[in-house]
Scaffold this motif. Structure first.
Motif: not given
Length: 295
Positions: A241-258
């Protein structure tokens, strides 16, 4: 006869010593990578017994139907760019200062290295407390509006806060590498420059800096890879956050998969990011290797 027996013994020892490491690397890296390539072509929630083969639909979704991955890629690129520059510039400056002979030099080196040996998650939670509670207390004491800013609540400030914490945590590691490089410089070359009348600035930019090529290549490569794989600090500080402003690629992959249980799309994102990291690191490594000066 004796030589052949000795050679066979050396070969057997080499195989026996390396086999456990090869097995572990194969089980922990190569097999999951191949499986990830397969699952990137499927639709699978991680629970169902069989995965549904859907071809390249996951890759089409990433590039045409969703901006989450591209936005996280943009954030990671900006973070890595600032992280690499700040880490290396500040570390080189401090390394030059700490190679000077003064009483507290060794103590200062140890103090700068302490954050690096700490867990990145713990560092993130410590700085989250500082940004929220510590700065609020400073604002009450001093009355300065600077401390009362929303360091983790504003998208722009959150970005710079994450960069600051990342640089602060890893700075000691790069300082040690640069100090090692500075101490390995040939003294006769530097003394010859002094005799020739070169100023401190000329000695640094025309002699010291070019001869630090191998150390700089190592530090830039390490900071590049560390910046590209940033995860722990962001998870502890902002959770994207806030509002996805600090989403890294690794965090995005973690969110999508897990978190979203979309292992197929998460695997596709990881494959794409693997290729991006591979190409980028090889280009940077080649550019800096060509600039190295042989001692």
């Amino acid at each position: 006869m004796l030589k052949s027996k000795r050679k066979r013994k050396e070969v057997c020892e080499t195989v026996l010593y390396t086999l456990p490491a090869l097995l572990l690397v194969t089980l922990m890296m190569y097999i999951p990578f191949v499986m990830s390539g397969y699952y990137s072509l499927t639709k699978w929630n991680g629970i169902a017994k069989d995965a549904e083969f859907i071809g390249l639909d996951n890759f089409v979704t990433i590039f045409s139907k969703s901006r989450d991955f591209t936005d996280s890629l943009l954030f990671t690129g900006k973070y890595t760019f600032l992280f690499v520059i700040l880490s290396n510039v500040i570390a080189l400056f401090l390394a030059v200062c700490l190679t000077k002979k003064f009483r507290l030099a060794n103590l200062m080196r140890g103090m700068f290295f302490i954050p690096y040996i700490m867990s990145m998650t713990i560092v993130g939670f410590i700085w989250k407390f500082i940004f929220t509670q510590g700065f609020a207390k400073l604002a009450d004491i001093t009355g300065w509006a600077l401390w009362d800013l929303s360091w983790l609540g504003s998208p722009s400030l959150a970005f710079y806060s994450v960069v600051f914490v990342g640089v602060w945590q890893s700075l000691g590691f790069y300082i040690v590498l640069y100090i090692a490089g500075l101490q390995a410089l040939p003294a006769d070359v530097l003394e010859a420059a002094v005799v020739d009348g070169a100023s401190n600035r000329q000695r640094f930019f025309r002699i010291t800096l070019p001869l630090l090529g191998p150390s700089m290549t190592t530090c830039v490569f390490m900071s590049l890879t560390n910046g590209l794989k940033v995860f722990d600090i962001i998870l502890a500080l902002t959770k994207g956050g806030p509002g996805g402003a600090t989403y890294s690629v690794t965090l995005q992959i973690y969110k999508e998969a897990f978190q979203n249980n979309n292992y197929g799309l998460g695997s596709a994102e990881s494959i794409i990011y693997f290729l991006v990291v591979l190409i980028l690191t090889q280009l940077v490594l080649r550019v800096f290797s060509r600039r190295e000066v042989d001692l």
